[in-house]
Design a protein around this motif. Sequence first.
Motif, short mmCIF file in Angstrom:
data_model
loop_
_atom_site.label_atom_id
_atom_site.label_comp_id
_atom_site.label_asym_id
_atom_site.label_seq_id
_atom_site.Cartn_x
_atom_site.Cartn_y
_atom_site.Cartn_z
N ASP A 255 0.81 -1.22 0.00
CA ASP A 255 0.00 0.00 0.00
C ASP A 255 0.85 1.27 0.00
N ILE A 256 2.17 1.14 0.30
CA ILE A 256 3.04 2.32 0.25
C ILE A 256 3.27 2.68 -1.22
N LYS A 257 2.85 3.88 -1.60
CA LYS A 257 2.99 4.31 -2.99
C LYS A 257 4.47 4.51 -3.35
N LYS A 258 4.78 4.34 -4.62
CA LYS A 258 6.17 4.38 -5.08
C LYS A 258 6.86 5.68 -4.70
N HIS A 259 6.18 6.82 -4.84
CA HIS A 259 6.82 8.10 -4.55
C HIS A 259 6.93 8.37 -3.05
N PHE A 260 6.43 7.43 -2.23
CA PHE A 260 6.59 7.53 -0.78
C PHE A 260 7.51 6.45 -0.22
N LYS A 261 8.18 5.71 -1.10
CA LYS A 261 9.03 4.61 -0.64
C LYS A 261 10.07 5.13 0.35
N PRO A 262 10.31 4.39 1.43
CA PRO A 262 11.22 4.89 2.47
C PRO A 262 12.69 4.83 2.06
N VAL A 263 13.44 5.82 2.50
CA VAL A 263 14.91 5.81 2.44
C VAL A 263 15.38 5.39 3.83
N MET A 264 16.06 4.26 3.92
CA MET A 264 16.46 3.70 5.21
C MET A 264 17.98 3.69 5.28
N ALA A 265 18.52 4.30 6.33
CA ALA A 265 19.96 4.58 6.36
C ALA A 265 20.56 4.36 7.73
N GLY A 266 21.87 4.13 7.75
CA GLY A 266 22.63 4.12 8.99
C GLY A 266 23.31 5.46 9.17
N LEU A 267 23.37 5.93 10.42
CA LEU A 267 24.09 7.16 10.77
C LEU A 267 25.13 6.82 11.83
N ASN A 268 26.29 7.45 11.76
CA ASN A 268 27.31 7.25 12.81
C ASN A 268 28.24 8.45 12.84
N TYR A 269 28.09 9.30 13.85
CA TYR A 269 29.03 10.41 13.96
C TYR A 269 29.91 10.27 15.19
N PHE A 270 30.19 9.01 15.57
CA PHE A 270 31.06 8.76 16.72
C PHE A 270 32.39 8.13 16.31
N LEU A 271 32.67 8.05 15.01
CA LEU A 271 33.96 7.54 14.55
C LEU A 271 35.09 8.38 15.13
N THR A 272 36.18 7.73 15.53
CA THR A 272 37.32 8.44 16.11
C THR A 272 38.54 8.38 15.18
N HIS A 273 39.49 9.26 15.44
CA HIS A 273 40.75 9.25 14.68
C HIS A 273 41.48 7.92 14.86
N GLN A 274 41.43 7.37 16.07
CA GLN A 274 42.11 6.10 16.33
C GLN A 274 41.61 5.00 15.42
N ALA A 275 40.33 5.02 15.11
CA ALA A 275 39.75 3.98 14.28
C ALA A 275 40.22 4.05 12.84
N ARG A 276 40.78 5.18 12.46
CA ARG A 276 41.21 5.36 11.07
C ARG A 276 42.71 5.67 10.98
N GLY A 277 43.47 5.06 11.91
CA GLY A 277 44.91 5.15 11.84
C GLY A 277 45.56 6.27 12.62
N GLY A 278 44.76 7.10 13.30
CA GLY A 278 45.32 8.19 14.08
C GLY A 278 45.61 7.76 15.52
N ASP A 279 46.04 8.72 16.32
CA ASP A 279 46.37 8.39 17.71
C ASP A 279 45.49 9.16 18.70
N SER A 280 44.41 9.76 18.22
CA SER A 280 43.54 10.56 19.08
C SER A 280 42.19 9.87 19.24
N SER A 281 41.63 9.98 20.43
CA SER A 281 40.30 9.42 20.68
C SER A 281 39.20 10.42 20.34
N LYS A 282 39.59 11.58 19.81
CA LYS A 282 38.60 12.60 19.44
C LYS A 282 37.80 12.14 18.23
N LEU A 283 36.61 12.75 18.08
CA LEU A 283 35.76 12.41 16.94
C LEU A 283 36.42 12.77 15.63
#
Length: 647
Positions: free
Chosen positions: A501-529
């Motif tokens: 019953d959901i019409k095509k032009h109302f189809k949901p956009v479903m997404a993940g959000l994450n703004y808690f990634l840190t520098h350490q997780a991407r090769g840095g040495d800081s725990s800051k965002l």
Amino acid sequence: MDPLNTLGNISSPDQAEKLFKVKLDSTQSAKMAKIKHPEVLIRIANAIALCRPSKIFINTGSEQDKETIRKIALEKGEELALAMSGHTIHFDLAGEQGRIVDRTYYIAEPQDLVSSLANRMPPEKAAKEIEKHMSGIMENLTMIVGFYMRGPVGSPVANPALELTSSAYISHSAELLYRNAFDNFDREVEQKGYFFTNVHSEGLNRTEDLPHARVFMDRKYQTTYAWKCTYAGNTLLLKKGNHRFAVDKAVYQDRGRELSEHMFITGIGGPGGRTTWCAGAAPSGCGKTTTAMAGNVFIGDDLAQMWIAQDGSIRTINPENGIFGIVEGVNDEGDPLLMKVLRQPGCEVIWSNVLMDEKLKPHWVGNMEPAPEKGINFQGEWHQGKTNEKKELIPISHPNSRCTLASDNLDNFSPEATNPDGVVTRIFTYSGRDADTMPPVWVAKNPDAGVVIGACIVSATTATEVGVTGIKRAPWANAPFIPGALGDYMDAQFKFFNNPDIKKHFKPVMAGLNYFLTHQARGGDSSKLLGEKRDVKVWLAWLERYAHNEVGYLSTPIGNLPCHKDLAELFEQIIDKDYPRSLYDMQFALYTVKIIQRIELQEKAYAKEENFPEKLFEILAVQKTALLNLKEKIGDVIMPDYFENLI
């Protein structure tokens, strides 16, 4: 067995009326006479008979009644007046600074399906506990009876609910957070065919009573009980207690047509002055209020009731009318609109578990303001450098400190919040406190994959639950409030977002959000965002354009990622900030080993559930296979340019 009616022993409106004549004075009797629905009268009478209050106050929601409740809260010492007019502060017991999950139970027969993540107790045993602890608990206290709607009056998914409490603080909070519907209550109950009942008493409010505190939820009779506790997450039963009943209704009565979610509702501005509505899930303490306020117009920061309307759209309302928001980290830089309400006169605010200084001004961790040398906070008298019995520094405020206020105080509050028809909602986001794995934003390729994003939220635990630490799964950020089997809940999600019953032009956009990634997780040495809190405005803006097919994307095994060009334009346009390619690469590179580990964590956990939809495992298997192939072909880290070259 219905514990309330059994213990109260009142079964007819006539019996209820006789009790009211004995227990209510003439003023309260005149107000009570306006309520006619027989089941409502019986429910209230049984709560009175069980708890035996010395006085009863019927709250009609009038300004006079609201002022009476404020005065009772101050006279009892449940709240203290602060320097700013309309501001008060409430302190919970030091050992009750969050939800008492270890003492929270569903009342359930052995054959009843109950979430594997929850505690349960059979009705006979629960009734004995309720009788032991709630019988006469309101002697020498006043019971305040409130009549509320969880949502705008007239909305098809709004829930009528009674709040019966001896706590003026809880009643005061309810007046800020919910819609007093005294004048419409009978009609709404008649139309809906049900109502929720909530019975609470703080008792003597002593530290030694806290081990005996309990929160019980009776799904069959849609009744909650709470005693010997004061933290609003345990006692304002209209909130998470009734949210559980609303989840039950969506899953077991209206499956595929309705959902009840732990989601904010915000409107995102787009080109030409349009507004696209977004609902987003995140565990408590994971930035849900901040994300809600990052939109251009605001409806709610915590709960959402949604349904499929006759025009084929997904509509959403906020069952609440205010904010019970965590204040740690709230400051002018990241939350200017909320700070305006908190620091400028003219608004009513209840603070809880922050520090009150000698000038009766509230302070909290992360407000970016000068801290006082001493004051009173959640554990009593406080001074700079004070430590606990473990020699640990005691912070100026508890991590789960709160502010309670009506949403219409906010400059970006939307009048659409009062619309019983809800808002057309196109975007649904799922997020948690993820420091090291997922990118800032990614979009599911279809609704089934979107449901799986919600099912796979993983987050660092927060201070909202007493005694819970570490990293844990947080399915849909709603798992603590799902009464039934997780498999049934997931099936309801698949059926809802795939409803024909959901019409095509109302189809949901479903997404993940994450703004808690840190520098350490991407090769840095800081725990800051790796980025800033305000960047979420850009992630939401990109999703808004995506919903209207105005931006490109990179197709990856986990979903569709934004292109750097589109993000760079939006960063400049939305928050006047440069967005270098180097930062984009760090944020949107896929770290295959970590993502595969995350998938395997979910596969292992969900394999333990009974009758779980196979669709989840199929989608995860496809993602894992694709990631393993990329890992074998390219390596542990897949940079965005690999997917750009495939376009």
